[in-house]
Design an enzyme around this catalytic site. Structure first.
Site, PDB file in Angstrom:
ATOM      1  N   HIS A 172     -61.245  69.907-112.608  1.00 34.79           N
ATOM      2  CA  HIS A 172     -62.366  69.485-111.757  1.00 34.79           C
ATOM      3  C   HIS A 172     -62.026  69.676-110.286  1.00 34.79           C
ATOM      4  CE1 HIS A 172     -64.187  67.207-115.156  1.00 34.79           C
ATOM      5  NE2 HIS A 172     -62.925  66.985-115.467  1.00 34.79           N
ATOM      6  N   ASN A 185     -64.640  57.067-109.243  1.00 29.64           N
ATOM      7  CA  ASN A 185     -64.860  57.565-110.596  1.00 29.64           C
ATOM      8  C   ASN A 185     -66.333  57.943-110.776  1.00 29.64           C
ATOM      9  OD1 ASN A 185     -64.884  57.856-113.476  1.00 29.64           O
ATOM     10  ND2 ASN A 185     -63.153  56.445-113.575  1.00 29.64           N
ATOM     11  N   GLN A 214     -53.214  56.759-119.208  1.00 29.32           N
ATOM     12  CA  GLN A 214     -53.296  57.353-120.541  1.00 29.32           C
ATOM     13  C   GLN A 214     -52.551  58.681-120.419  1.00 29.32           C
ATOM     14  OE1 GLN A 214     -56.679  55.516-122.693  1.00 29.32           O
ATOM     15  NE2 GLN A 214     -57.842  56.701-121.225  1.00 29.32           N
ATOM     16  N   GLY A 235     -55.303  59.208-125.371  1.00 30.70           N
ATOM     17  CA  GLY A 235     -56.664  59.087-124.826  1.00 30.70           C
ATOM     18  C   GLY A 235     -56.876  59.816-123.507  1.00 30.70           C
ATOM     19  N   GLN A 236     -55.883  60.526-123.025  1.00 32.56           N
ATOM     20  CA  GLN A 236     -56.044  61.245-121.757  1.00 32.56           C
ATOM     21  C   GLN A 236     -57.010  62.415-121.958  1.00 32.56           C
ATOM     22  OE1 GLN A 236     -52.506  63.272-120.367  1.00 32.56           O
ATOM     23  NE2 GLN A 236     -53.206  63.301-118.243  1.00 32.56           N
ATOM     24  N   VAL A 294     -58.304  64.188-119.069  1.00 35.85           N
ATOM     25  CA  VAL A 294     -58.084  65.131-117.958  1.00 35.85           C
ATOM     26  C   VAL A 294     -56.571  65.333-117.828  1.00 35.85           C
ATOM     27  CG1 VAL A 294     -58.413  65.572-115.499  1.00 35.85           C
ATOM     28  CG2 VAL A 294     -60.174  64.330-116.776  1.00 35.85           C
ATOM     29  N   HIS A 304     -54.162  65.818-115.976  1.00 35.30           N
ATOM     30  CA  HIS A 304     -53.619  65.678-114.621  1.00 35.30           C
ATOM     31  C   HIS A 304     -53.341  64.180-114.491  1.00 35.30           C
ATOM     32  CE1 HIS A 304     -54.384  66.477-109.999  1.00 35.30           C
ATOM     33  NE2 HIS A 304     -53.311  65.731-110.225  1.00 35.30           N
ATOM     34  N   HIS A 357     -53.132  60.463-113.855  1.00 36.21           N
ATOM     35  CA  HIS A 357     -53.974  59.591-113.034  1.00 36.21           C
ATOM     36  C   HIS A 357     -53.785  58.143-113.457  1.00 36.21           C
ATOM     37  CE1 HIS A 357     -56.305  61.275-116.370  1.00 36.21           C
ATOM     38  NE2 HIS A 357     -56.936  60.125-116.452  1.00 36.21           N
ATOM     39  N   HIS A 369     -55.551  54.609-113.641  1.00 38.26           N
ATOM     40  CA  HIS A 369     -56.839  53.899-113.588  1.00 38.26           C
ATOM     41  C   HIS A 369     -56.589  52.536-112.947  1.00 38.26           C
ATOM     42  CE1 HIS A 369     -59.192  56.310-116.642  1.00 38.26           C
ATOM     43  NE2 HIS A 369     -57.978  56.627-117.047  1.00 38.26           N
TER      44      HIS A 369
END
Ligand code: AMP
Length: 151
Positions: free
Chosen positions: A9, A28, A84, A90-91, A93, A95, A97, A99
């Site tokens: 993205h 988000n 994640q 459950g990731q 994306v 990259h 990150h 949360h």
């Protein structure tokens, strides 16, 4: 190409409300709770163990600073801070990150339901459920202003 790449993205610069040389924090497009934001390393690295010591340090110091600001801004009394790491965790994306989710008493029927929400909230195929660029930019601008003199 966006200056802020999040996996595949290209983020809008207006989504980013705080940055350091190695990390950036952004709003988000589909928050699970008000104030659900994300912090990533600038470098597109898929997994936590791909990060250098300097990136890990900066990512978590930045996350701590962001967490302090969003908890206060959204009148939270606690935080869920979650990574994640990998598709089987459950990731979605690839990259790294963090949360950051402001929490308050009774926000979910069962406290850990937030993890079920986190697992499913961004898996919908339809894009019309995502927030508008204007909506995200407005939140980002508001948050950006809170970092002046916060530390
Ligand atoms: P995860 O499922 O742990 O990989 O989380 C990915 C997170 O990124 C979810 O909270 C998504 O809503 C969020 N997300 C994905 N694409 C974007 C985007 N372009 N802008 C903002 N947030 C995004």
């Amino acid at each position: 190409m966006s200056n802020f790449q999040f996996g595949a993205h290209a983020l809008q610069a207006s989504q980013v409300f705080f940055q350091t040389r190695l990390s950036f924090a952004f709003v988000n497009r589909k928050p699970v709770v008000p104030g659900h934001v994300l912090v990533s390393p600038r470098r597109v690295a898929p997994r936590f163990c791909d990060l250098t010591a300097e990136e890990v340090s900066d990512l978590f110091l930045t996350s701590q600073r962001v967490a302090r600001v969003v908890e206060k801004e959204y009148n939270g009394t606690s935080l869920t801070v979650s990574v994640q790491d990998g598709p089987d965790a459950g990731q979605s994306v690839p990259h790294v990150h963090v949360h950051i989710l402001p929490r308050k008493a009774g926000d979910f029927k069962r406290n850990d339901d937030i993890y079920t929400e986190l697992e499913g909230h961004d898996k919908t195929p339809s894009t019309d459920v995502f927030r508008s660029i204007d909506d995200m930019a407005a939140e980002s601008t508001r948050l950006e202003g809170l970092f002046i003199g916060d530390s």
